[in-house]
Design a protein around this motif. Sequence first.
Motif, PDB file in Angstrom:
ATOM      1  N   ALA A   9      -6.246  -0.293   0.893  1.00  0.00           N
ATOM      2  CA  ALA A   9      -6.805   0.372   2.119  1.00  0.00           C
ATOM      3  C   ALA A   9      -6.201   1.799   2.191  1.00  0.00           C
ATOM      4  O   ALA A   9      -6.826   2.482   2.815  1.00  0.00           O
ATOM      5  CB  ALA A   9      -6.202  -0.704   3.344  1.00  0.00           C
ATOM      6  N   LEU A  10      -4.943   1.957   1.770  1.00  0.00           N
ATOM      7  CA  LEU A  10      -4.325   3.112   2.024  1.00  0.00           C
ATOM      8  C   LEU A  10      -4.848   4.374   0.787  1.00  0.00           C
ATOM      9  O   LEU A  10      -4.919   5.433   1.064  1.00  0.00           O
ATOM     10  CB  LEU A  10      -2.784   3.395   1.578  1.00  0.00           C
ATOM     11  CG  LEU A  10      -1.791   2.639   2.531  1.00  0.00           C
ATOM     12  CD1 LEU A  10      -0.633   2.483   1.821  1.00  0.00           C
ATOM     13  CD2 LEU A  10      -1.710   3.401   3.855  1.00  0.00           C
ATOM     14  N   GLY A  11      -5.781   3.834  -0.119  1.00  0.00           N
ATOM     15  CA  GLY A  11      -6.614   4.429  -1.009  1.00  0.00           C
ATOM     16  C   GLY A  11      -5.802   4.909  -2.399  1.00  0.00           C
ATOM     17  O   GLY A  11      -6.000   5.684  -2.882  1.00  0.00           O
ATOM     18  N   PHE A  12      -4.771   4.013  -2.535  1.00  0.00           N
ATOM     19  CA  PHE A  12      -3.723   4.146  -3.724  1.00  0.00           C
ATOM     20  C   PHE A  12      -4.286   3.388  -4.968  1.00  0.00           C
ATOM     21  O   PHE A  12      -3.705   3.540  -5.938  1.00  0.00           O
ATOM     22  CB  PHE A  12      -2.461   3.697  -3.460  1.00  0.00           C
ATOM     23  CG  PHE A  12      -1.368   4.750  -3.342  1.00  0.00           C
ATOM     24  CD1 PHE A  12      -0.933   5.292  -4.345  1.00  0.00           C
ATOM     25  CD2 PHE A  12      -0.745   5.226  -1.874  1.00  0.00           C
ATOM     26  CE1 PHE A  12      -0.019   6.388  -4.389  1.00  0.00           C
ATOM     27  CE2 PHE A  12       0.305   6.046  -1.990  1.00  0.00           C
ATOM     28  CZ  PHE A  12       0.757   6.701  -3.309  1.00  0.00           C
ATOM     29  N   THR A  13      -5.281   2.838  -4.854  1.00  0.00           N
ATOM     30  CA  THR A  13      -5.657   2.087  -5.973  1.00  0.00           C
ATOM     31  C   THR A  13      -7.448   2.243  -6.287  1.00  0.00           C
ATOM     32  O   THR A  13      -8.134   2.839  -5.340  1.00  0.00           O
ATOM     33  CB  THR A  13      -5.762   0.486  -5.834  1.00  0.00           C
ATOM     34  OG1 THR A  13      -6.699  -0.009  -5.043  1.00  0.00           O
ATOM     35  CG2 THR A  13      -4.367   0.126  -5.358  1.00  0.00           C
ATOM     36  N   LEU A  14      -7.966   1.857  -7.353  1.00  0.00           N
ATOM     37  CA  LEU A  14      -9.361   1.867  -7.525  1.00  0.00           C
ATOM     38  C   LEU A  14      -9.902   1.015  -6.572  1.00  0.00           C
ATOM     39  O   LEU A  14      -9.199  -0.063  -6.021  1.00  0.00           O
ATOM     40  CB  LEU A  14      -9.880   1.616  -8.992  1.00  0.00           C
ATOM     41  CG  LEU A  14      -9.606   2.472 -10.010  1.00  0.00           C
ATOM     42  CD1 LEU A  14      -9.601   2.277 -11.239  1.00  0.00           C
ATOM     43  CD2 LEU A  14     -10.320   4.128  -9.567  1.00  0.00           C
ATOM     44  N   GLY A  15     -11.051   0.995  -6.202  1.00  0.00           N
ATOM     45  CA  GLY A  15     -11.816  -0.001  -5.190  1.00  0.00           C
ATOM     46  C   GLY A  15     -11.842  -1.278  -5.901  1.00  0.00           C
ATOM     47  O   GLY A  15     -12.451  -1.375  -7.013  1.00  0.00           O
ATOM     48  N   GLY A  16     -11.541  -2.221  -4.987  1.00  0.00           N
ATOM     49  CA  GLY A  16     -11.677  -3.730  -5.497  1.00  0.00           C
ATOM     50  C   GLY A  16     -10.592  -4.098  -6.421  1.00  0.00           C
ATOM     51  O   GLY A  16     -10.450  -5.406  -6.786  1.00  0.00           O
ATOM     52  N   ALA A  17      -9.371  -3.322  -6.540  1.00  0.00           N
ATOM     53  CA  ALA A  17      -8.318  -3.635  -7.477  1.00  0.00           C
ATOM     54  C   ALA A  17      -7.426  -4.633  -6.721  1.00  0.00           C
ATOM     55  O   ALA A  17      -6.796  -5.396  -7.526  1.00  0.00           O
ATOM     56  CB  ALA A  17      -7.623  -2.540  -7.717  1.00  0.00           C
ATOM     57  N   ALA A  18      -7.173  -4.819  -5.513  1.00  0.00           N
ATOM     58  CA  ALA A  18      -6.105  -5.753  -4.843  1.00  0.00           C
ATOM     59  C   ALA A  18      -6.482  -7.107  -5.195  1.00  0.00           C
ATOM     60  O   ALA A  18      -5.387  -7.719  -5.325  1.00  0.00           O
ATOM     61  CB  ALA A  18      -6.066  -5.450  -3.490  1.00  0.00           C
ATOM     62  N   ASN A  19      -7.622  -7.723  -5.575  1.00  0.00           N
ATOM     63  CA  ASN A  19      -7.663  -8.869  -5.599  1.00  0.00           C
ATOM     64  C   ASN A  19      -8.068  -9.578  -6.685  1.00  0.00           C
ATOM     65  O   ASN A  19      -8.484 -10.875  -6.847  1.00  0.00           O
ATOM     66  CB  ASN A  19      -8.712  -9.428  -4.352  1.00  0.00           C
ATOM     67  CG  ASN A  19      -8.373  -8.937  -3.141  1.00  0.00           C
ATOM     68  OD1 ASN A  19      -9.394  -8.145  -2.616  1.00  0.00           O
ATOM     69  ND2 ASN A  19      -7.207  -8.768  -2.530  1.00  0.00           N
ATOM     70  N   ASN A  74     -21.056  -5.404 -10.610  1.00  0.00           N
ATOM     71  CA  ASN A  74     -20.882  -6.198  -9.170  1.00  0.00           C
ATOM     72  C   ASN A  74     -20.290  -5.528  -8.093  1.00  0.00           C
ATOM     73  O   ASN A  74     -19.459  -4.873  -8.264  1.00  0.00           O
ATOM     74  CB  ASN A  74     -19.904  -7.330  -9.627  1.00  0.00           C
ATOM     75  CG  ASN A  74     -19.533  -8.221  -8.392  1.00  0.00           C
ATOM     76  OD1 ASN A  74     -19.956  -7.935  -7.283  1.00  0.00           O
ATOM     77  ND2 ASN A  74     -19.287  -9.445  -8.749  1.00  0.00           N
ATOM     78  N   PRO A  75     -21.089  -5.477  -6.867  1.00  0.00           N
ATOM     79  CA  PRO A  75     -20.475  -4.499  -5.926  1.00  0.00           C
ATOM     80  C   PRO A  75     -19.102  -4.939  -5.386  1.00  0.00           C
ATOM     81  O   PRO A  75     -18.458  -3.991  -4.845  1.00  0.00           O
ATOM     82  CB  PRO A  75     -21.612  -4.368  -4.702  1.00  0.00           C
ATOM     83  CG  PRO A  75     -22.157  -5.928  -4.883  1.00  0.00           C
ATOM     84  CD  PRO A  75     -22.301  -6.076  -6.779  1.00  0.00           C
ATOM     85  N   ASN A  76     -18.898  -5.830  -5.519  1.00  0.00           N
ATOM     86  CA  ASN A  76     -17.339  -6.495  -5.244  1.00  0.00           C
ATOM     87  C   ASN A  76     -16.462  -6.600  -6.274  1.00  0.00           C
ATOM     88  O   ASN A  76     -15.273  -7.143  -6.143  1.00  0.00           O
ATOM     89  CB  ASN A  76     -17.541  -7.808  -4.587  1.00  0.00           C
ATOM     90  CG  ASN A  76     -18.416  -7.795  -3.265  1.00  0.00           C
ATOM     91  OD1 ASN A  76     -18.044  -6.812  -2.496  1.00  0.00           O
ATOM     92  ND2 ASN A  76     -18.995  -8.879  -3.109  1.00  0.00           N
ATOM     93  N   SER A  77     -16.550  -5.849  -7.503  1.00  0.00           N
ATOM     94  CA  SER A  77     -15.850  -5.907  -8.565  1.00  0.00           C
ATOM     95  C   SER A  77     -14.817  -4.631  -8.423  1.00  0.00           C
ATOM     96  O   SER A  77     -15.353  -3.641  -7.822  1.00  0.00           O
ATOM     97  CB  SER A  77     -16.559  -6.115 -10.001  1.00  0.00           C
ATOM     98  OG  SER A  77     -17.128  -7.225  -9.970  1.00  0.00           O
ATOM     99  N   GLY A  92     -16.008 -11.871  -2.127  1.00  0.00           N
ATOM    100  CA  GLY A  92     -16.189 -10.473  -1.849  1.00  0.00           C
ATOM    101  C   GLY A  92     -15.211  -9.378  -1.716  1.00  0.00           C
ATOM    102  O   GLY A  92     -15.186  -8.438  -1.949  1.00  0.00           O
ATOM    103  N   GLY A  93     -13.801 -10.094  -1.623  1.00  0.00           N
ATOM    104  CA  GLY A  93     -12.744  -9.111  -1.764  1.00  0.00           C
ATOM    105  C   GLY A  93     -12.437  -8.293  -0.614  1.00  0.00           C
ATOM    106  O   GLY A  93     -13.138  -8.451   0.455  1.00  0.00           O
ATOM    107  N   LEU A  94     -11.570  -7.814  -0.729  1.00  0.00           N
ATOM    108  CA  LEU A  94     -10.790  -6.732   0.409  1.00  0.00           C
ATOM    109  C   LEU A  94     -12.008  -5.755   0.698  1.00  0.00           C
ATOM    110  O   LEU A  94     -12.247  -5.448   1.927  1.00  0.00           O
ATOM    111  CB  LEU A  94      -9.611  -6.019  -0.038  1.00  0.00           C
ATOM    112  CG  LEU A  94      -9.311  -5.010   1.117  1.00  0.00           C
ATOM    113  CD1 LEU A  94      -8.783  -5.866   2.308  1.00  0.00           C
ATOM    114  CD2 LEU A  94      -7.962  -3.999   0.557  1.00  0.00           C
ATOM    115  N   ARG A  95     -12.877  -5.132  -0.186  1.00  0.00           N
ATOM    116  CA  ARG A  95     -13.514  -4.005   0.298  1.00  0.00           C
ATOM    117  C   ARG A  95     -14.612  -4.981   1.120  1.00  0.00           C
ATOM    118  O   ARG A  95     -15.351  -4.308   2.158  1.00  0.00           O
ATOM    119  CB  ARG A  95     -14.381  -3.750  -1.175  1.00  0.00           C
ATOM    120  CG  ARG A  95     -13.706  -2.586  -1.890  1.00  0.00           C
ATOM    121  CD  ARG A  95     -14.534  -1.834  -2.684  1.00  0.00           C
ATOM    122  NE  ARG A  95     -14.973  -2.991  -3.842  1.00  0.00           N
ATOM    123  CZ  ARG A  95     -15.716  -2.596  -4.693  1.00  0.00           C
ATOM    124  NH1 ARG A  95     -15.777  -1.160  -5.052  1.00  0.00           N
ATOM    125  NH2 ARG A  95     -15.802  -3.394  -6.040  1.00  0.00           N
ATOM    126  N   ALA A  96     -15.145  -6.086   0.813  1.00  0.00           N
ATOM    127  CA  ALA A  96     -16.153  -6.768   1.830  1.00  0.00           C
ATOM    128  C   ALA A  96     -15.629  -6.786   3.366  1.00  0.00           C
ATOM    129  O   ALA A  96     -16.102  -6.708   4.364  1.00  0.00           O
ATOM    130  CB  ALA A  96     -16.669  -8.045   1.245  1.00  0.00           C
TER     131      ALA A  96
END
Length: 591
Positions: free
Chosen positions: A230-240, A4-7, A342-346
Amino acid sequence: MTTNPNSASGASPSSDTNQARDPHTLRSSRWFAPDDMRSFGHRSRLKGMGFDDIDYEGRPVVAILNTWSDLNTCHSHFRNRADEVRRGILQSGGFPVEVPVMSLGEMMMKPTTMLYRNLLAMEVEEVLRCHPIDAAVLMGGCDKTVPAMLMGAISADIPSVFLPAGPMLKARWKEATLGSGSDVWKYWDERLAGNLCDRDWNCIENCIAPSAGTCMTMGTASTMACVAEALGFTLGGAANVPAVVAEHSRLAVATGRQAVEMAWEKRTPSSFLTERSIVNGVITSLAIGGSTNAIVHLIAIAGRLGIELTLERFDELSRITPVLGNLRPAGQYLMEDFYHAGGLRALLKELGELVDTSCQTISGVSLGQQIAEAEVIDNDVIRSRENPLAVVGGTSVLRGNLAPSGCVIKALAAEPRLQRHRGVAVVFDNYAEMKAQIHDPELEVTADSVLILRSAGPLGAPGFPEWGMLPIPQKLLQEGVRDMVRISDARMSGTSYGTCVLHIAPESAAGGPLALVQTGDEIEIDIPGRRIHWHVSDAEIARREQQQPEPKPLADRGYLHLYAKHVMQADKGCDFDFLVGRTPGAEPDIF
């Protein structure tokens, strides 16, 4: 890794994953590799805990900094998540070690977890520095744990990846979808107004927090999780990712794997965080309609990097950043909806050129690469730039003779009729006085009054608590009033709403003008004009200043003594003055 591109995405193997790596380049090798008496002691004590040579020899030591506690409701799933992080570290050939650090549970700690944010930041910094740690997974989520852990990791400058706790699931009561925090205020007001019975109030209490995880509104916890990504401190999609879904378990495992890669690559915070990263964090907090608390925390995070982030810069970015997240308390939806939409990345992708996608992340790829495949699934939850929830950011910075160093307001959560308002002050000297008097039927107050609370800032409370959403007097609630202008040197919960002017700086306890306001004075706010004005003459202000008593010391011992001597004001991020700047301490040199 999910398709999933948003996972949330797992760690991408680096180009030299299969190449030989020299274990002597690991920081921990200074503890374990030498053939000397000190290293003998280090190794023998590991063996005393049941570890063998194969467990740690030539492997990166990855610390799991866990803020689990039985008194931190947001982190009640972290016992299991720590084991899953451990699994990911083992999968990638690391040696996992769990290290508990102070847990800042917003709901239980008094007067506020903000009093202890800097203490946790110091603990994280020193724990990382003094131990044989090559990389760390920072497990946090509840409001102040996020900035505290990032601040500490930045100062220690050891490879670190943040694992957000994730929001709790949506709650239902009868036909209503509940949002923790914001709906508590709403239904409490209805109860005081006589519109909600005790039985219904108890039913809401039983169901408003349906699972582990942080508040399911865009409060401070989710705001700071989004900022961390957004700062780059997590894996992509991790925030939500919601706290209790299976994907959060997979995220924990993937985060453990990523930490091992970061240890080998020496991917420290200083290697990817820049001033452009900080700007991305600010724009993100504005575009999601995030908590006003993000301002204080981002200023402090930037300060640890040696970057000065001012209130003026926030306001500049607010004027050009649309609010695309239709999320409570400013909008309609909850974090689970944001995740499925879609989360933060979207959302970041929808922001386009407003985000600097060239900034790097802990994954070793750019932010642009991290969001490249994201897509908006529901364009009412994540609005387009052509159809925003608001055309400019939801947070505004005001200045004037009542707040010479500035103050903030979440304008998006205020009633439109109060965007420009002039009214008579009703002043409360402290929280106890306000609590005792606010619902007194004899209190001289109208819907046009301006409620003032002082002694609620970093020094005055102490600790800068979330008292800024002053309650509406019961007699006004019964008349149908649901918002009025409220001004304080306090903060406000990210789940709160209303026309609340916050973070008045300097605060009253530090000699700010708020200390001199009297009931009956006229106060004016003009949010579009970014102005706050106290309609009292300079001569009268000078007369009142002469009558002010000398401030009493906050404490003469312990942490409060240290805090009172060194905490800075809200416009400076409330960090300790001796911790500001890019100043990683020296590595331990005695072995």
